[in-house]
Write a protein that holds these residues in place. Sequence first.
Motif, PDB file in Angstrom:
ATOM      1  N   ALA A  30       0.613  -1.672  -0.199  1.00  0.00           N
ATOM      2  CA  ALA A  30       0.429   0.465   0.323  1.00  0.00           C
ATOM      3  C   ALA A  30       0.642   1.334   0.605  1.00  0.00           C
ATOM      4  O   ALA A  30       1.705   1.529   0.786  1.00  0.00           O
ATOM      5  CB  ALA A  30      -1.235   0.501   1.130  1.00  0.00           C
ATOM      6  N   VAL A  31       0.741   2.229  -1.022  1.00  0.00           N
ATOM      7  CA  VAL A  31       1.371   3.065  -1.300  1.00  0.00           C
ATOM      8  C   VAL A  31       1.124   4.687  -0.140  1.00  0.00           C
ATOM      9  O   VAL A  31      -0.577   4.883  -0.881  1.00  0.00           O
ATOM     10  CB  VAL A  31       2.090   3.565  -2.870  1.00  0.00           C
ATOM     11  CG1 VAL A  31       3.034   4.832  -2.188  1.00  0.00           C
ATOM     12  CG2 VAL A  31       2.715   2.392  -3.439  1.00  0.00           C
ATOM     13  N   ARG A  32       1.933   4.874   0.931  1.00  0.00           N
ATOM     14  CA  ARG A  32       1.255   5.979   1.112  1.00  0.00           C
ATOM     15  C   ARG A  32       2.064   7.312   0.960  1.00  0.00           C
ATOM     16  O   ARG A  32       3.102   7.375   0.784  1.00  0.00           O
ATOM     17  CB  ARG A  32       1.535   5.690   2.790  1.00  0.00           C
ATOM     18  CG  ARG A  32       0.608   4.524   3.389  1.00  0.00           C
ATOM     19  CD  ARG A  32       1.276   4.093   4.417  1.00  0.00           C
ATOM     20  NE  ARG A  32       0.373   4.983   5.899  1.00  0.00           N
ATOM     21  CZ  ARG A  32       0.627   5.681   6.631  1.00  0.00           C
ATOM     22  NH1 ARG A  32       1.383   4.872   7.726  1.00  0.00           N
ATOM     23  NH2 ARG A  32      -0.194   6.343   7.365  1.00  0.00           N
ATOM     24  N   SER A  33       1.185   8.610   1.034  1.00  0.00           N
ATOM     25  CA  SER A  33       1.664   9.538   0.292  1.00  0.00           C
ATOM     26  C   SER A  33       1.571  10.699   1.445  1.00  0.00           C
ATOM     27  O   SER A  33      -0.020  10.602   2.878  1.00  0.00           O
ATOM     28  CB  SER A  33       1.146  10.242  -0.711  1.00  0.00           C
ATOM     29  OG  SER A  33      -0.321  10.444  -0.465  1.00  0.00           O
ATOM     30  N   PHE A  34       2.211  11.478   1.615  1.00  0.00           N
ATOM     31  CA  PHE A  34       1.835  12.984   2.408  1.00  0.00           C
ATOM     32  C   PHE A  34       1.152  14.097   1.861  1.00  0.00           C
ATOM     33  O   PHE A  34       0.917  14.298   0.721  1.00  0.00           O
ATOM     34  CB  PHE A  34       2.982  13.644   3.620  1.00  0.00           C
ATOM     35  CG  PHE A  34       4.479  13.255   3.451  1.00  0.00           C
ATOM     36  CD1 PHE A  34       4.368  12.749   4.698  1.00  0.00           C
ATOM     37  CD2 PHE A  34       5.042  12.603   3.032  1.00  0.00           C
ATOM     38  CE1 PHE A  34       5.221  11.871   5.953  1.00  0.00           C
ATOM     39  CE2 PHE A  34       6.092  12.032   3.503  1.00  0.00           C
ATOM     40  CZ  PHE A  34       6.085  11.359   4.546  1.00  0.00           C
TER      41      PHE A  34
END
Length: 230
Positions: A30-34
Motif C-alpha cells: 500500500a503506497v502512502r503519501s503525505f
Amino acid sequence: MRYLLIIFYLFFGLMCFAQKQTAYDSSVVAVRSFSSQSIDVYKKDKHFMYKPEAVEQPSLWDRFWGWVWQKYFQMMSTQKGQNTFYTVLIILGVIAIIFLILKINKMSKTNLFRKGANDNLKYAVEDENINTINFEEEISKALNNSNYRLAIRLVYLQSLKLLSDKEIIVWQLNKTNSNYANEINSSSLKILFTGITNIFEYSWYGDAAVENDNYEIMQEKFTEIKNTLS
C-alpha cells in the motif's frame, strides 16, 4: 573408486542447486503519501518553528586572551621557548621582590630599613628626648632649609612636651601616639591632639611631598592646643 564417488556427489549437488528458481514476494504494497494540508498545519504551529541559535561572537577581550594562550602554547612547544619563558618569569620575580622591598622601605615606621629621602632628617623616631630639644631654634632651622617634614615633626614633639609639662600625659621613650591619646582625659583636647597626630603621621610617614601649607596647618593646630591649656 572413492574419488569418483566424491566427484559424482559434487556434480549432482550442483545440478540440484542450479534447478532451484528464484522466489518473488507477491504481497500487495500500500503506497502512502503525505497530505499537503497537514504539512501546512504543522508549518503554522509555533511549536514546530525551529530557529537556528545565534552563535555568540567572541569579544575583543576574549580574542586577546585567545591570542595570548595561542602564543603561550606555541612557545611552550619547543625547548628554546620554554627556556625563554622561565627566564622571563625569573626576571619578573626579581623585579617584584625589589619593588616590594622598596615599598616596605618607604612605609616602614621603625627605621629598620629607612634610607634615601629621610636620611637627612636629624631626629630619629625612637631616640627623641623632648626635654633636650630647643624647639624654636630647630624649627627655625628646618624652615630655613625648607624641610617642612622635619618642622612638622618638631611641632608634634613640642606638643608632647607641652602636654607633659602640664602633667596631662607621662612622656616616655618608645611610647606610641595612641598611648598618649589614651592618657588625655579631656575630650576636646583629645580631639585636638588626634588631629595634630594625624597631620604628623601623614607628613612624616607618607610618600606625598610636604609643603609650607602643611606646616602652617600644623602650627595652627598646635596654637589651638596651647590656647586650650592656657
